[in-house]
Design an enzyme around this catalytic site. Structure first.
Site, PDB file in Angstrom:
ATOM      1  N   LYS A  11       0.824  -1.214   0.000  1.00 18.90           N
ATOM      2  CA  LYS A  11       0.000   0.000   0.000  1.00 18.90           C
ATOM      3  C   LYS A  11       0.864   1.273   0.000  1.00 18.90           C
ATOM      4  CE  LYS A  11      -3.948  -2.215   2.307  1.00 18.90           C
ATOM      5  NZ  LYS A  11      -4.952  -2.125   3.401  1.00 18.90           N
ATOM      6  N   TYR A  51     -12.663  -2.216  -3.310  1.00 20.92           N
ATOM      7  CA  TYR A  51     -13.129  -2.269  -1.920  1.00 20.92           C
ATOM      8  C   TYR A  51     -14.650  -2.161  -1.817  1.00 20.92           C
ATOM      9  CZ  TYR A  51      -8.405  -2.133   0.085  1.00 20.92           C
ATOM     10  OH  TYR A  51      -7.116  -2.444   0.462  1.00 20.92           O
ATOM     11  N   ASN A 114      -2.015   0.246   6.792  1.00 19.21           N
ATOM     12  CA  ASN A 114      -1.457  -1.003   7.327  1.00 19.21           C
ATOM     13  C   ASN A 114      -0.623  -1.770   6.309  1.00 19.21           C
ATOM     14  OD1 ASN A 114      -3.552  -1.897   5.787  1.00 19.21           O
ATOM     15  ND2 ASN A 114      -4.669  -2.936   7.424  1.00 19.21           N
ATOM     16  N   HIS A 117      -2.121  -5.502   1.534  1.00 15.10           N
ATOM     17  CA  HIS A 117      -3.410  -6.168   1.332  1.00 15.10           C
ATOM     18  C   HIS A 117      -3.140  -7.620   0.970  1.00 15.10           C
ATOM     19  CE1 HIS A 117      -7.360  -7.245  -0.259  1.00 15.10           C
ATOM     20  NE2 HIS A 117      -6.687  -7.835  -1.219  1.00 15.10           N
ATOM     21  N   GLU A 128      -9.616 -10.908  -7.528  1.00 19.32           N
ATOM     22  CA  GLU A 128      -8.685  -9.779  -7.388  1.00 19.32           C
ATOM     23  C   GLU A 128      -7.517  -9.882  -8.368  1.00 19.32           C
ATOM     24  OE1 GLU A 128      -9.799  -9.025  -2.671  1.00 19.32           O
ATOM     25  OE2 GLU A 128      -7.783  -9.708  -3.182  1.00 19.32           O
TER      26      GLU A 128
END
Ligand code: ADP
Ligand code: MG
Length: 140
Positions: A11, A51, A114, A117, A128
């Site tokens: 990320k 998302y 965080n 993913h 995905e």
């Protein structure tokens, strides 16, 4: 145990701190093989699609903005039990709950930022992966 493929992202909070190599090393050390990888950026449309399961959650807009705030690395990982294995290596969503030695414990800055993913099921992994890679871009 079966050889699986899962989808991974590094990320923007992690690319910003130049942690791509360190995170990839942790994946590889745990038996996950990076069989496709690309540095790219999310568009608002793509983030919202990716998302969409969280679209009713209060953090949705902030999450989408964050995911578009800088470069990301999209990857396909392969290995024994890769979906669950990657979730173990990542650690809990909230870094405060993550086990020692996990990516999120070591690198995440907050519940939102965080660092990584990982797909949560084999079914979602396929969905995905298909959002970011064609079969011709994956080499195991
Ligand atoms: P995971 O990434 O561990 O699968 P979720 O699918 O529940 O976690 O959430 C997707 C992402 O949304 C998280 O990785 C995190 O970046 C963000 N997120 C989840 N819950 C919150 C929250 N309560 N507040 C802010 N951001 C959140
Ligand atoms: Mg999730």
């Amino acid at each position: 145990m079966a050889i699986e493929r899962t989808f991974s992202m590094i990320k923007p909070d992690a690319t910003e701190r130049n942690l791509t190599g360190k995170i990839c090393a942790m994946l590889e050390k745990n038996g996950l093989k990076i069989i496709a990888s690309r540095r790219t950026r999310m568009t608002p449309e793509k983030a919202a699609q990716f998302y969409s399961v969280h679209s009713e959650r209060p953090f949705f807009q902030s999450l989408c903005d964050f995911m578009c705030s800088g470069p990301i690395i999209v990857q396909v990982l392969e290995g024994e039990n890769a979906v669950l294995k990657n979730r173990e290596v990542m650690g809990a969503t909230n870094p405060e709950d993550a086990d020692e030695g996990t990516i999120r414990k070591q690198f995440a800055v907050s519940l939102e930022k965080n660092s990584v993913h990982g797909s949560d099921s084999l079914e979602n992994a396929k969905i995905e992966i298909d959002q970011f890679f064609t079969d011709e871009e994956i080499f195991s």
